[in-house]
Enzyme design. Structure first.
Site, PDB file in Angstrom:
ATOM      1  N   SER A  78      45.749  51.501  41.564  1.00 43.17           N
ATOM      2  CA  SER A  78      44.664  50.707  42.147  1.00 43.17           C
ATOM      3  C   SER A  78      43.304  51.388  42.137  1.00 43.17           C
ATOM      4  O   SER A  78      42.317  50.765  42.552  1.00 43.17           O
ATOM      5  CB  SER A  78      45.015  50.310  43.584  1.00 43.17           C
ATOM      6  OG  SER A  78      45.966  49.269  43.587  1.00 43.17           O
ATOM      7  N   LYS A  81      40.383  49.485  40.680  1.00 42.54           N
ATOM      8  CA  LYS A  81      39.494  48.549  41.375  1.00 42.54           C
ATOM      9  C   LYS A  81      38.086  49.101  41.585  1.00 42.54           C
ATOM     10  O   LYS A  81      37.178  48.349  41.957  1.00 42.54           O
ATOM     11  CB  LYS A  81      40.120  48.143  42.703  1.00 42.54           C
ATOM     12  CG  LYS A  81      41.441  47.386  42.530  1.00 42.54           C
ATOM     13  CD  LYS A  81      42.044  46.996  43.859  1.00 42.54           C
ATOM     14  CE  LYS A  81      43.342  46.217  43.655  1.00 42.54           C
ATOM     15  NZ  LYS A  81      44.536  46.992  43.917  1.00 42.54           N
ATOM     16  N   SER A 138      43.064  46.973  49.318  1.00 36.93           N
ATOM     17  CA  SER A 138      43.411  47.084  47.897  1.00 36.93           C
ATOM     18  C   SER A 138      44.053  45.796  47.384  1.00 36.93           C
ATOM     19  O   SER A 138      45.119  45.804  46.767  1.00 36.93           O
ATOM     20  CB  SER A 138      44.357  48.270  47.660  1.00 36.93           C
ATOM     21  OG  SER A 138      44.416  48.611  46.297  1.00 36.93           O
TER      22      SER A 138
END
Length: 309
Positions: A78, A81, A138
């Site tokens: 993640s 992102k 997230s």
């Protein structure tokens, strides 16, 4: 009586035979043939960490200070992102009102697996608010929604791809423009095989931290906002940051990442006095391990730079 005696004799005999067999199968290794010991812990240089790769850069300049295995591509989970958020924010150059736009959450985006911002199909939410849903809890669903909503703005010529595919293509174009040779994106959230080197990811983080709103979002521990559902009813959403370093004075971001393939990852920002560092750890052996790795690297780096308690 003879039977009882005979049985006891048999048991004793059996026990002796097992003991003899065990002794016979035991191999005694002479001391000079034992495996060599590992080297002792070094007393200088950076600390030992569980992470597969790490990098430390200077927050003020983006200059690389220390690193290990920094150019080897690693699955980034993640931490993907960071680039997703940066592309949304960068659209302000083309669409000054992008942050104030209200976007409708596509059904496919809302059903994205993994960590979630808890958005539902048909929800209407302001872009500015959903950036918090992307970076704090997230939200994979938020990342997918942004790819759909913002992808059209990045379409070049007659690209036949979907808006989401166009968005991911722009992620890769941006990485190439920044000279990030070890970075490749396949999705906007990190569930797949997106990869980057620790060095490249540190550069992406430094770029993103130049944006005021990005800095504000990643240092936020809790955020509440209101959405309108598909029926027009109001609903309150509350998001908390997954970054446990925010519980400690001096740390102000940036992004966690965890998948089976990536291990535990953390891109962080920390201040000590006037000194600002960005530290990236990729592939730590546990969620707790990434924080231990990161704090040990900060402690050592600040010591090297003359910082004191």
């Amino acid at each position: 009586m003879n039977v009882k005696t005979t049985r006891r004799g048999f048991l004793i005999a059996s026990g002796l035979s097992v003991g003899i067999a065990t002794l016979a199968s035991t191999k005694f290794v002479p001391a000079d043939e034992a495996p060599a010991k590992q080297k002792p812990d070094r007393l200088s240089g950076p600390p030992e960490v569980s992470a597969k790769a790490w990098a430390i850069i200077e927050g003020a300049t983006g200059k690389f200070l220390w690193r290990d295995q920094e150019t080897k591509p690693q699955v980034m989970a993640s931490t993907t992102k960071i680039m997703t958020a940066w592309l949304v924010l960068d659209l302000q150059r083309k669409q000054p009102d992008i942050l104030d736009q209200v976007m409708t959450v596509p059904e496919a985006a809302a059903k994205t697996d993994g960590s979630s911002a808890k958005i539902l199909p048909g929800d209407r939410i302001q872009v500015r608010d959903l950036l918090y849903g992307l970076l704090l809890p997230s939200g994979n669903d938020a990342a997918a929604a942004f790819a759909e909503h913002c992808g059209e703005h990045y379409r070049q010529g007659g690209d036949p791809e979907s808006a989401a595919q166009v968005f991911v293509a722009q992620m890769n174009r941006q990485a190439k423009e920044w000279g990030l040779e070890q970075t490749r994106y396949f999705d906007p959230h990190g569930l797949g095989k997106n990869h980057a080197s620790a060095q490249n990811l540190a550069q992406i983080a430094w770029k993103a931290m130049q944006h005021e709103l990005f800095r504000k979002i990643v240092q936020t521990r809790r955020y509440e906002c209101e959405v309108l559902d598909a029926k027009g009813d109001k609903r309150q959403l509350t998001w908390s940051s997954t970054n446990r370093l925010l519980e400690i004075e001096g740390f102000d971001g940036i992004k966690t990442g965890t998948t089976t393939a990536a291990g535990s990852c953390l891109v962080s920002s920390g201040h000590r006095g006037k000194d600002h560092l960005i530290v990236v750890v990729l592939g730590s052996t546990s969620s707790e391990g990434r924080y231990v790795d990161t704090r040990n690297l900060y402690r050592w780096a600040w010591g090297e730079r003359g910082q004191t308690d």
